[in-house]
Write a protein that holds these residues in place. Structure first.
Motif, PDB file in Angstrom:
ATOM      1  N   ALA A   9      50.350  64.532 -16.948  1.00 59.53           N
ATOM      2  CA  ALA A   9      49.290  64.657 -15.949  1.00 59.53           C
ATOM      3  C   ALA A   9      49.848  64.309 -14.573  1.00 59.53           C
ATOM      4  CB  ALA A   9      48.142  63.718 -16.294  1.00 59.53           C
ATOM      5  N   GLY A  10      49.381  65.013 -13.559  1.00 58.35           N
ATOM      6  CA  GLY A  10      49.806  64.714 -12.193  1.00 58.35           C
ATOM      7  C   GLY A  10      51.241  65.086 -11.904  1.00 58.35           C
ATOM      8  N   ALA A  11      51.751  66.117 -12.565  1.00 59.56           N
ATOM      9  CA  ALA A  11      53.163  66.479 -12.440  1.00 59.56           C
ATOM     10  C   ALA A  11      53.554  66.831 -11.012  1.00 59.56           C
ATOM     11  CB  ALA A  11      53.499  67.625 -13.381  1.00 59.56           C
ATOM     12  N   ASP A  12      52.698  67.552 -10.300  1.00 60.49           N
ATOM     13  CA  ASP A  12      53.035  67.949  -8.928  1.00 60.49           C
ATOM     14  C   ASP A  12      53.170  66.735  -8.018  1.00 60.49           C
ATOM     15  OD1 ASP A  12      53.054  70.622  -9.651  1.00 60.49           O
ATOM     16  OD2 ASP A  12      50.976  70.971  -8.994  1.00 60.49           O
ATOM     17  N   LEU A  13      52.231  65.810  -8.134  1.00 58.88           N
ATOM     18  CA  LEU A  13      52.289  64.601  -7.308  1.00 58.88           C
ATOM     19  C   LEU A  13      53.504  63.764  -7.677  1.00 58.88           C
ATOM     20  CD1 LEU A  13      51.025  62.776  -5.165  1.00 58.88           C
ATOM     21  CD2 LEU A  13      49.589  61.796  -6.976  1.00 58.88           C
ATOM     22  N   TRP A  14      53.758  63.603  -8.958  1.00 57.73           N
ATOM     23  CA  TRP A  14      54.917  62.829  -9.421  1.00 57.73           C
ATOM     24  C   TRP A  14      56.206  63.433  -8.887  1.00 57.73           C
ATOM     25  CZ3 TRP A  14      58.988  64.182 -12.723  1.00 57.73           C
ATOM     26  CH2 TRP A  14      59.779  63.118 -13.176  1.00 57.73           C
ATOM     27  N   GLN A  15      56.334  64.761  -8.968  1.00 57.17           N
ATOM     28  CA  GLN A  15      57.542  65.421  -8.486  1.00 57.17           C
ATOM     29  C   GLN A  15      57.698  65.244  -6.979  1.00 57.17           C
ATOM     30  OE1 GLN A  15      57.107  69.380 -10.158  1.00 57.17           O
ATOM     31  NE2 GLN A  15      58.470  68.837 -11.848  1.00 57.17           N
ATOM     32  N   ALA A  16      56.593  65.278  -6.236  1.00 60.31           N
ATOM     33  CA  ALA A  16      56.658  65.082  -4.785  1.00 60.31           C
ATOM     34  C   ALA A  16      57.110  63.662  -4.450  1.00 60.31           C
ATOM     35  CB  ALA A  16      55.297  65.381  -4.151  1.00 60.31           C
ATOM     36  N   VAL A  17      56.604  62.685  -5.177  1.00 58.08           N
ATOM     37  CA  VAL A  17      56.997  61.287  -4.945  1.00 58.08           C
ATOM     38  C   VAL A  17      58.475  61.103  -5.284  1.00 58.08           C
ATOM     39  CG1 VAL A  17      56.644  58.899  -5.708  1.00 58.08           C
ATOM     40  CG2 VAL A  17      54.676  60.349  -5.239  1.00 58.08           C
ATOM     41  N   LEU A  18      58.911  61.648  -6.414  1.00 62.22           N
ATOM     42  CA  LEU A  18      60.320  61.514  -6.796  1.00 62.22           C
ATOM     43  C   LEU A  18      61.240  62.239  -5.825  1.00 62.22           C
ATOM     44  CD1 LEU A  18      59.745  59.896  -9.302  1.00 62.22           C
ATOM     45  CD2 LEU A  18      61.247  61.438 -10.530  1.00 62.22           C
ATOM     46  N   ALA A  19      60.817  63.376  -5.320  1.00 63.70           N
ATOM     47  CA  ALA A  19      61.637  64.106  -4.349  1.00 63.70           C
ATOM     48  C   ALA A  19      61.771  63.298  -3.063  1.00 63.70           C
ATOM     49  CB  ALA A  19      61.021  65.469  -4.061  1.00 63.70           C
ATOM     50  N   ALA A  20      60.686  62.686  -2.615  1.00 65.17           N
ATOM     51  CA  ALA A  20      60.734  61.866  -1.399  1.00 65.17           C
ATOM     52  C   ALA A  20      61.635  60.650  -1.590  1.00 65.17           C
ATOM     53  CB  ALA A  20      59.329  61.423  -1.000  1.00 65.17           C
ATOM     54  N   ALA A  21      61.738  60.172  -2.830  1.00 59.48           N
ATOM     55  CA  ALA A  21      62.574  59.003  -3.134  1.00 59.48           C
ATOM     56  C   ALA A  21      63.990  59.402  -3.529  1.00 59.48           C
ATOM     57  CB  ALA A  21      61.936  58.210  -4.264  1.00 59.48           C
ATOM     58  N   ALA A  22      64.286  60.682  -3.522  1.00 57.50           N
ATOM     59  CA  ALA A  22      65.583  61.201  -3.954  1.00 57.50           C
ATOM     60  C   ALA A  22      65.913  60.778  -5.383  1.00 57.50           C
ATOM     61  CB  ALA A  22      66.689  60.791  -2.990  1.00 57.50           C
ATOM     62  N   GLY A  23      64.865  60.645  -6.215  1.00 56.14           N
ATOM     63  CA  GLY A  23      65.075  60.317  -7.619  1.00 56.14           C
ATOM     64  C   GLY A  23      65.510  58.901  -7.900  1.00 56.14           C
ATOM     65  N   ARG A  24      65.331  58.015  -6.937  1.00 58.93           N
ATOM     66  CA  ARG A  24      65.802  56.634  -7.070  1.00 58.93           C
ATOM     67  C   ARG A  24      64.640  55.670  -6.861  1.00 58.93           C
ATOM     68  NH1 ARG A  24      70.337  54.049  -3.074  1.00 58.93           N
ATOM     69  NH2 ARG A  24      70.160  51.920  -3.818  1.00 58.93           N
ATOM     70  N   CYS A  25      64.620  54.591  -7.610  1.00 59.69           N
ATOM     71  CA  CYS A  25      63.589  53.560  -7.469  1.00 59.69           C
ATOM     72  C   CYS A  25      63.549  53.092  -6.018  1.00 59.69           C
ATOM     73  CB  CYS A  25      63.891  52.393  -8.401  1.00 59.69           C
ATOM     74  SG  CYS A  25      62.704  51.035  -8.310  1.00 59.69           S
ATOM     75  N   ALA A  64      52.721  51.997  -3.531  1.00 62.10           N
ATOM     76  CA  ALA A  64      53.926  51.514  -2.853  1.00 62.10           C
ATOM     77  C   ALA A  64      53.823  50.035  -2.483  1.00 62.10           C
ATOM     78  CB  ALA A  64      54.183  52.343  -1.595  1.00 62.10           C
ATOM     79  N   GLU A  65      52.658  49.595  -2.076  1.00 64.75           N
ATOM     80  CA  GLU A  65      52.473  48.208  -1.644  1.00 64.75           C
ATOM     81  C   GLU A  65      52.211  47.311  -2.848  1.00 64.75           C
ATOM     82  OE1 GLU A  65      52.897  47.027   1.456  1.00 64.75           O
ATOM     83  OE2 GLU A  65      53.546  49.053   1.901  1.00 64.75           O
ATOM     84  N   PRO A  66      52.897  46.181  -2.917  1.00 63.61           N
ATOM     85  CA  PRO A  66      52.706  45.290  -4.071  1.00 63.61           C
ATOM     86  C   PRO A  66      51.257  44.896  -4.323  1.00 63.61           C
ATOM     87  CG  PRO A  66      54.631  44.626  -2.852  1.00 63.61           C
ATOM     88  CD  PRO A  66      53.961  45.706  -2.038  1.00 63.61           C
ATOM     89  N   ALA A  67      50.477  44.655  -3.282  1.00 62.57           N
ATOM     90  CA  ALA A  67      49.088  44.245  -3.488  1.00 62.57           C
ATOM     91  C   ALA A  67      48.270  45.364  -4.135  1.00 62.57           C
ATOM     92  CB  ALA A  67      48.457  43.833  -2.167  1.00 62.57           C
ATOM     93  N   THR A  68      48.599  46.619  -3.819  1.00 58.92           N
ATOM     94  CA  THR A  68      47.836  47.721  -4.406  1.00 58.92           C
ATOM     95  C   THR A  68      48.301  48.053  -5.815  1.00 58.92           C
ATOM     96  OG1 THR A  68      49.252  49.336  -3.290  1.00 58.92           O
ATOM     97  CG2 THR A  68      47.187  48.780  -2.203  1.00 58.92           C
ATOM     98  N   ALA A  77      45.245  56.146  -9.325  1.00 52.73           N
ATOM     99  CA  ALA A  77      45.467  57.579  -9.554  1.00 52.73           C
ATOM    100  C   ALA A  77      44.913  58.432  -8.423  1.00 52.73           C
ATOM    101  CB  ALA A  77      44.840  57.997 -10.877  1.00 52.73           C
ATOM    102  N   ALA A  78      43.987  57.909  -7.654  1.00 48.38           N
ATOM    103  CA  ALA A  78      43.373  58.666  -6.560  1.00 48.38           C
ATOM    104  C   ALA A  78      44.109  58.490  -5.228  1.00 48.38           C
ATOM    105  CB  ALA A  78      41.912  58.243  -6.411  1.00 48.38           C
ATOM    106  N   LEU A  79      45.142  57.660  -5.189  1.00 51.38           N
ATOM    107  CA  LEU A  79      45.866  57.431  -3.946  1.00 51.38           C
ATOM    108  C   LEU A  79      46.642  58.677  -3.521  1.00 51.38           C
ATOM    109  CD1 LEU A  79      47.324  53.856  -4.554  1.00 51.38           C
ATOM    110  CD2 LEU A  79      45.470  54.481  -2.995  1.00 51.38           C
ATOM    111  N   PRO A  80      46.741  58.909  -2.214  1.00 51.60           N
ATOM    112  CA  PRO A  80      47.537  60.048  -1.737  1.00 51.60           C
ATOM    113  C   PRO A  80      49.032  59.751  -1.842  1.00 51.60           C
ATOM    114  CG  PRO A  80      46.649  58.823   0.119  1.00 51.60           C
ATOM    115  CD  PRO A  80      46.067  58.212  -1.126  1.00 51.60           C
ATOM    116  N   LYS A  81      49.822  60.806  -1.747  1.00 51.82           N
ATOM    117  CA  LYS A  81      51.287  60.689  -1.900  1.00 51.82           C
ATOM    118  C   LYS A  81      51.887  59.669  -0.945  1.00 51.82           C
ATOM    119  CE  LYS A  81      54.773  63.244  -0.282  1.00 51.82           C
ATOM    120  NZ  LYS A  81      55.619  64.292   0.119  1.00 51.82           N
ATOM    121  N   ARG A  82      51.370  59.591   0.275  1.00 54.56           N
ATOM    122  CA  ARG A  82      51.949  58.683   1.272  1.00 54.56           C
ATOM    123  C   ARG A  82      51.801  57.207   0.876  1.00 54.56           C
ATOM    124  NH1 ARG A  82      47.134  60.361   3.453  1.00 54.56           N
ATOM    125  NH2 ARG A  82      45.668  58.694   3.910  1.00 54.56           N
ATOM    126  N   ASP A  83      50.898  56.925  -0.047  1.00 52.67           N
ATOM    127  CA  ASP A  83      50.677  55.546  -0.492  1.00 52.67           C
ATOM    128  C   ASP A  83      51.365  55.240  -1.819  1.00 52.67           C
ATOM    129  OD1 ASP A  83      49.135  55.067   1.757  1.00 52.67           O
ATOM    130  OD2 ASP A  83      47.239  55.510   0.726  1.00 52.67           O
TER     131      ASP A  83
END
Length: 116
Positions: A9-25, A64-68, A77-83
């Motif tokens: 589920a959420g493959a497109d969002l996951w791929q966008a996040v991983l691409a922005a991170a260059a596949g690294r934690c 992305a933020e530890p508190a969130t 799950a409803a957070l946008p990619k930038r978060d």
């Protein structure tokens, strides 16, 4: 990136996040480690191997933020990619524990209910 298999589920969002991170934690110490040997950022890559306990690293997209990180799953799950950020499971779990402890330590003490 190697082994880039998206979640069910959420493959497109996951791929966008991983691409922005260059596949690294993207952890930069929220887990409690300085990651100093790796330039201040966790070196685990999606599809790579963990050093100590073996196995393949499967990065997740999470707040992305530890508190969130403490948001209920339906809100996270409803957070946008930038978060969102890419996290290896070890850093994600450690950052969540640290955030829970910080929330617990800053929570005001409650008075016990009176018996009568």
């Amino acid at each position: 990136m190697t082994g880039r298999t998206p979640p069910l589920a959420g493959a497109d969002l996951w791929q966008a996040v991983l691409a922005a991170a260059a596949g690294r934690c993207q952890c930069r110490g929220a887990c409690g480690k300085s990651h100093a040997k790796d330039g201040g950022r966790c070196n685990r890559e999606h599809g790579g191997h963990q050093q100590h306990h073996g196995g393949t690293v499967h990065l997740i997209a999470a707040p992305a933020e530890p508190a969130t990180l403490l948001l209920p799953a339906h809100q996270a799950a409803a957070l946008p990619k930038r978060d969102l950020a890419a996290w290896c499971p070890a850093c994600h779990d450690a950052a969540q524990r640290t955030a829970r402890k910080a929330r617990h330590d800053t929570a005001p003490a409650t008075e016990p209910d009176a018996l009568f």
